[in-house]
Design a protein around this motif. Structure first.
Motif, mmCIF file in Angstrom:
data_model
loop_
_atom_site.group_PDB
_atom_site.id
_atom_site.type_symbol
_atom_site.label_atom_id
_atom_site.label_comp_id
_atom_site.label_asym_id
_atom_site.label_seq_id
_atom_site.Cartn_x
_atom_site.Cartn_y
_atom_site.Cartn_z
ATOM 1 N N ASP A 80 0.948 -1.176 0.081
ATOM 2 C CA ASP A 80 0.106 0.082 0.068
ATOM 3 C C ASP A 80 0.975 1.190 0.053
ATOM 4 O O ASP A 80 0.481 2.336 -0.506
ATOM 5 N N GLN B 274 1.704 9.103 -4.977
ATOM 6 C CA GLN B 274 0.538 10.112 -4.898
ATOM 7 C C GLN B 274 1.094 11.128 -4.055
ATOM 8 O O GLN B 274 0.753 12.383 -4.252
ATOM 9 N N SER B 275 1.856 10.907 -3.248
ATOM 10 C CA SER B 275 2.509 12.023 -2.157
ATOM 11 C C SER B 275 3.796 12.771 -2.843
ATOM 12 O O SER B 275 4.206 13.792 -2.417
ATOM 13 N N ALA C 141 2.518 14.907 3.058
ATOM 14 C CA ALA C 141 1.843 13.793 4.026
ATOM 15 C C ALA C 141 1.097 14.540 5.181
ATOM 16 O O ALA C 141 1.345 15.742 5.441
ATOM 17 N N GLU D 31 0.800 5.139 -1.789
ATOM 18 C CA GLU D 31 0.933 6.405 -1.243
ATOM 19 C C GLU D 31 2.166 7.282 -1.740
ATOM 20 O O GLU D 31 1.836 8.407 -1.728
#
Length: 409
Positions: A113, A120-121, A139, A117
């Motif tokens: 996962d 996207q971050s 974040a 993340e």
């Protein structure tokens, strides 16, 4: 339109000319907005409330940034491109899934996962004309933001170094095959050249670069603070409220305000206040030359009272009776009594024709031409369409004064 100051004898009315040259001005548009302070105020309150709630419930966002210097790499020391680095290409590599997977492995043993993340971050931006790019991570945790940026930077360098090492190994293996192919009795000069080339390849520097600025744990979130959110809410509310007010005013079916009537007419509208209706009425008539009720001096035989609002003409007639109680004004309610005469003499007793909503505009204007004046009685309920229709019909009437009054009650 321009207010009459004397009896006119030309058909090309100044009122028509004034309406023709009217232009849209900034002040006129601002008037449309400030006429609705309640709309603007409520909109501001709603926007401030929304901004305040957002500031309280929004998830904080933290940003951290690492800066990476990229070394030029090549397995061929004689290559002309040895010192060149395509920084945009390297930035794309740093944004790749391969680098994200390597960074996720370094951060967590359960990293499936985390890869999504991270992608996207992370935002990688190259410094044009240099060998440097920035890795910015966003974040909800300040610690995570710094760790993500540093992990991506380190993973990029590791992936790039591994790729170069694989290239070195592949090139070296190819050279070794060429040496083996020469055999023991091969050309000694060719063997020496290949062995020298192999030695150069094996000592190729596979250092991909370095992190020149590590990401630090940010101390403050990037979200707007409560005060800033409230400020944005106020500004947004003012802008949105002004737009709503402008739309409401532009589409309003009734006049509502004296200055809105002036915008439509293009000339002054006299306000008749409850507390000073007598003085306001006398001041309005003075503008067409009727001083102290002397219609004869103004060269008019009377006036027609017209309004598209029921009872408005009667209400103003009652005020007019009080204003000139000693002037012997004759009040009539039948246009026929006026229209039966081609022209009344200003020396006659002033006639005040009080019309109602059902009176035809043609009769109103014909009576105004006979008497010499027309008083248009406006109220907040006056229809914009009715007023514009009256103006369009009346603007070519030459031989009458036109007076516009606005009743506040």
């Amino acid at each position: 339109m321009a207010r009459n100051t004397s009896r006119r004898t030309v058909v090309d009315s100044p009122r028509a000319n004034a309406r023709t040259i009217r232009t849209v001005s900034l002040s006129a548009q601002l008037k449309k907005m400030v006429r609705h302070p309640m709309v603007i105020g409520v909109t501001v309150l709603v926007c401030v409330f929304i901004a305040g709630v957002y500031a309280l419930v929004a998830t904080p966002k933290y940003e951290a940034s690492a800066t990476v210097l990229v070394n030029p790499l090549s397995t061929n020391p004689s290559s002309s491109s040895h010192s060149n680095v395509s920084i945009n290409t390297e930035a794309s590599v740093a944004s790749s899934r391969e680098v994200a997977e390597a960074a996720a492995k370094s951060l967590s043993s359960s990293h499936d996962d985390l890869v999504s993340e991270l992608r996207q971050s992370i935002e990688v931006s190259a410094h044009s004309g240099t060998s440097i790019f920035d890795v910015k991570a966003t974040a909800s945790s300040a610690q995570d933001a710094a760790e993500y940026a540093n992990a991506i930077a380190q993973a990029y360098l590791a992936v790039r170094s591994d790729a170069l090492q694989d290239s070195v190994n592949t090139v070296a293996a190819g050279i070794e095959k060429q040496i083996d192919a020469l055999g023991k009795n091969g050309n000694d000069a060719a063997r020496a050249a290949l062995e020298e080339r192999l030695a150069q390849v094996r000592i190729t520097d596979t250092n991909a670069g370095r992190i020149i600025t590590s990401a630090k744990v940010p101390q403050e979130p990037t979200n707007l603070g409560f005060i800033k959110c409230i400020f944005v809410g106020v500004i947004s509310g003012l802008l949105l409220g002004a737009i709503i007010a402008w739309v409401l005013d532009s589409r309003a079916r009734t006049v509502n305000y004296r200055d809105r009537a002036e915008d439509i007419l293009g000339e002054e509208v006299f306000i008749i206040r409850d507390t000073q209706d007598i003085e306001d009425t006398r001041r309005a008539f003075r503008s067409i030359g009727v001083i102290n009720g002397n219609f004869h001096k103004a060269h008019i035989a009377g006036a027609v009272l017209y309004s598209s609002v029921p009872r408005a003409s009667d209400d103003f007639a009652a005020t007019l009776r009080q204003a000139y109680a000693d002037k012997g004004l004759t009040f009539v309610d039948s246009p026929a009594s006026v229209l039966s005469q081609k022209k009344l003499s200003p020396s006659d007793t002033p006639n005040i024709l009080v019309t109602d909503r059902g009176t035809e505009l043609s009769e109103v204007l014909s009576a105004a031409d006979v008497l010499g004046a027309c008083v248009v009685v406006l109220t907040p309920e006056t229809s914009v369409n009715d007023l514009e229709e009256f103006v369009n019909v009346a603007e070519h009437i030459a031989d009458a004064h036109f007076l516009y009054v606005f009743l506040t009650s």
